[in-house]
Design a protein around this motif. Structure first.
Motif, PDB file in Angstrom:
ATOM      1  N   LEU A   1      -3.933   4.937   1.651  1.00 36.02           N
ATOM      2  CA  LEU A   1      -2.775   5.825   1.820  1.00 36.02           C
ATOM      3  C   LEU A   1      -2.582   6.734   0.595  1.00 36.02           C
ATOM      4  O   LEU A   1      -2.215   7.903   0.742  1.00 36.02           O
ATOM      5  CB  LEU A   1      -1.508   4.994   2.073  1.00 36.02           C
ATOM      6  CG  LEU A   1      -0.393   5.751   2.782  1.00 36.02           C
ATOM      7  CD1 LEU A   1      -0.813   6.187   4.179  1.00 36.02           C
ATOM      8  CD2 LEU A   1       0.871   4.908   2.874  1.00 36.02           C
ATOM      9  N   SER A   2      -2.853   6.223  -0.596  1.00 33.81           N
ATOM     10  CA  SER A   2      -2.761   7.073  -1.797  1.00 33.81           C
ATOM     11  C   SER A   2      -3.760   8.223  -1.732  1.00 33.81           C
ATOM     12  O   SER A   2      -3.437   9.358  -2.095  1.00 33.81           O
ATOM     13  CB  SER A   2      -3.061   6.282  -3.066  1.00 33.81           C
ATOM     14  OG  SER A   2      -2.143   5.263  -3.241  1.00 33.81           O
ATOM     15  N   GLN A   3      -4.956   7.919  -1.263  1.00 35.20           N
ATOM     16  CA  GLN A   3      -5.962   8.976  -1.130  1.00 35.20           C
ATOM     17  C   GLN A   3      -5.440  10.068  -0.174  1.00 35.20           C
ATOM     18  O   GLN A   3      -5.631  11.258  -0.392  1.00 35.20           O
ATOM     19  CB  GLN A   3      -7.274   8.410  -0.579  1.00 35.20           C
ATOM     20  CG  GLN A   3      -7.967   7.400  -1.500  1.00 35.20           C
ATOM     21  CD  GLN A   3      -9.042   6.592  -0.761  1.00 35.20           C
ATOM     22  OE1 GLN A   3      -9.804   7.131   0.042  1.00 35.20           O
ATOM     23  NE2 GLN A   3      -9.106   5.302  -1.033  1.00 35.20           N
TER      24      GLN A   3
ATOM     25  N   CYS B   1       4.468   8.871   6.197  1.00 38.47           N
ATOM     26  CA  CYS B   1       3.233   8.113   6.415  1.00 38.47           C
ATOM     27  C   CYS B   1       3.439   7.145   7.574  1.00 38.47           C
ATOM     28  O   CYS B   1       4.567   6.761   7.873  1.00 38.47           O
ATOM     29  CB  CYS B   1       2.881   7.282   5.191  1.00 38.47           C
ATOM     30  SG  CYS B   1       2.781   8.204   3.666  1.00 38.47           S
TER      31      CYS B   1
ATOM     32  N   THR C   1      -2.154  10.723   0.629  1.00 39.55           N
ATOM     33  CA  THR C   1      -0.999  11.483   0.120  1.00 39.55           C
ATOM     34  C   THR C   1      -1.473  12.525  -0.902  1.00 39.55           C
ATOM     35  O   THR C   1      -0.914  13.614  -0.995  1.00 39.55           O
ATOM     36  CB  THR C   1       0.093  10.568  -0.493  1.00 39.55           C
ATOM     37  OG1 THR C   1      -0.518   9.654  -1.397  1.00 39.55           O
ATOM     38  CG2 THR C   1       0.831   9.796   0.561  1.00 39.55           C
ATOM     39  N   GLU C   2      -2.529  12.176  -1.628  1.00 35.62           N
ATOM     40  CA  GLU C   2      -3.125  13.127  -2.572  1.00 35.62           C
ATOM     41  C   GLU C   2      -3.668  14.347  -1.814  1.00 35.62           C
ATOM     42  O   GLU C   2      -3.432  15.495  -2.180  1.00 35.62           O
ATOM     43  CB  GLU C   2      -4.258  12.404  -3.326  1.00 35.62           C
ATOM     44  CG  GLU C   2      -4.593  12.917  -4.700  1.00 35.62           C
ATOM     45  CD  GLU C   2      -3.393  13.229  -5.579  1.00 35.62           C
ATOM     46  OE1 GLU C   2      -3.389  14.332  -6.131  1.00 35.62           O
ATOM     47  OE2 GLU C   2      -2.456  12.399  -5.698  1.00 35.62           O
TER      48      GLU C   2
ATOM     49  N   ASP D   1      -7.795   3.717  -5.788  1.00 31.95           N
ATOM     50  CA  ASP D   1      -6.630   4.206  -5.046  1.00 31.95           C
ATOM     51  C   ASP D   1      -6.650   3.660  -3.620  1.00 31.95           C
ATOM     52  O   ASP D   1      -7.691   3.665  -2.969  1.00 31.95           O
ATOM     53  CB  ASP D   1      -6.658   5.741  -4.973  1.00 31.95           C
ATOM     54  CG  ASP D   1      -6.206   6.359  -6.284  1.00 31.95           C
ATOM     55  OD1 ASP D   1      -5.703   5.612  -7.144  1.00 31.95           O
ATOM     56  OD2 ASP D   1      -6.379   7.585  -6.432  1.00 31.95           O
TER      57      ASP D   1
ATOM     58  N   GLU E   1       0.842  -1.209   0.000  1.00 29.10           N
ATOM     59  CA  GLU E   1       0.000   0.000   0.000  1.00 29.10           C
ATOM     60  C   GLU E   1       0.879   1.262   0.000  1.00 29.10           C
ATOM     61  O   GLU E   1       0.594   2.230  -0.708  1.00 29.10           O
ATOM     62  CB  GLU E   1      -0.928  -0.015   1.229  1.00 29.10           C
ATOM     63  CG  GLU E   1      -1.919   1.147   1.226  1.00 29.10           C
ATOM     64  CD  GLU E   1      -2.876   1.119   2.414  1.00 29.10           C
ATOM     65  OE1 GLU E   1      -3.122   0.044   2.995  1.00 29.10           O
ATOM     66  OE2 GLU E   1      -3.377   2.209   2.761  1.00 29.10           O
TER      67      GLU E   1
ATOM     68  N   ALA F   1       1.325   4.262  -2.816  1.00 27.34           N
ATOM     69  CA  ALA F   1       1.152   5.683  -2.485  1.00 27.34           C
ATOM     70  C   ALA F   1       2.395   6.505  -2.835  1.00 27.34           C
ATOM     71  O   ALA F   1       2.448   7.699  -2.553  1.00 27.34           O
ATOM     72  CB  ALA F   1       0.812   5.825  -1.002  1.00 27.34           C
TER      73      ALA F   1
END
Ligand code: G1P
Length: 273
Positions: free
Chosen positions: A142-144, A125, A146-147, A139, A42, A46
């Motif tokens: 964690l990607s959500q 993170c 970092t965005e 996504d 994950e 990200a």
């Protein structure tokens, strides 16, 4: 933008004894993959390429997992079994791992502070590997986050709505919605009794932290359970308007409990068959 991900992984995993007597709880598999590998994948998704793992005594298996096993590689090279190692090889190729030990168990805040030496002075993170998240091909959680960090550049905690009677298992946040799914945090309480819980928005094991958190943790007194709580340190940051809570898209399994672990196993089995 954020390159490092910290994994607190020093806990005993008492709820999974005797399985965790000689094996780290982070190595418990959902199907064939250890929990911590899901977390690392994950983090890679990200955009992280450096995994900072805070371990403790008896956690050597984690280091061995993210390393080459020459004997095994040699044995199965060129055989029909080689593909079983593809995924983990891929992980090892994409990032580096560094480790430090949390010498004493003084809480999640203390575990994160123990990782300072690996993180340095940059935003990072945090993944608690026993909270397993999946967003069905979309996504990752964690990607959500970092965005979202690109827009707000402050600490972010992932939250989900829980049954309020379980408030004493989570950090609970309160605040004001500033956009769909995003709350500017004004208050947070670690594991309150239901009567004291201001909302049913519970923190799950995904955080983005700015490096000023380390100084704040250093000043944070032991709280719930006599432990140094990241929730208390974040409350201090929130007082200066530096924390948002994000209602993530996706599903989260509490793999720190046997029930959640079984639920995750069934979910991934159905998904992958
Ligand atoms: C920790 C945090 C808590 C958070 C939870 C998420 O608690 O202290 O605020 O809600 O993780 O899983 P733990 O589960 O380690 O007791």
């Amino acid at each position: 933008m954020i390159k490092k991900c910290l994994f607190p992984a020093a806990g005993y995993g008492t709820r999974f004894l005797p399985a965790t007597k000689a094996m780290p709880k982070e190595m418990l598999p959902i199907l064939t993959k250890p929990l911590i590998q899901y977390g690392v994948e994950e983090a890679i998704q990200a955009g992280c390429d450096t995994m900072a793992i805070v371990t403790g005594r008896g956690k050597r298996a984690i280091e061995d997992h993210f390393d080459i096993s020459y004997e095994l590689e040699h044995q199965i090279k060129g055989t029909s079994k080689e593909h079983y190692l593809t995924e983990i090889r891929d992980v090892i190729d994409k990032c580096t791992f560094s480790y430090t030990r949390q010498i004493e168990m003084k809480g999640l805040g203390h575990a994160i502070l123990s990782g300072e030496t690996l993180i340095g002075h940059e935003p990072f993170c945090v993944i608690l590997a026993d909270d397993l998240c999946d967003n069905n091909g979309g996504d990752s959680v964690l990607s959500q986050m970092t965005e979202l960090y690109k827009k707000y550049e402050c600490c972010i905690v992932a939250v989900e709505e829980i049954d309020i009677k379980n408030s004493n298992k989570y950090g609970i946040v309160d605040g004001d919605f500033i956009e769909e799914g995003v709350v500017k945090v004004t208050n947070m309480i670690e594991k309150p009794d239901t009567k004291d819980a201001p909302t049913n928005l519970a923190i799950i094991g995904r955080y983005i932290l700015t490096p000023d958190i380390f100084d704040v943790i250093r000043e944070t007194k032991p709280g719930k359970g006599g432990e140094i709580q990241i929730t208390d340190a974040l409350l201090e940051m929130a007082k200066h308007g530096k924390v948002i809570a994000y209602k993530f898209k996706g599903h989260r399994f509490d793999c720190g409990s046997v029930e959640g672990f079984v639920e995750a196993t069934n979910y991934f089995f159905e998904k992958e068959k």
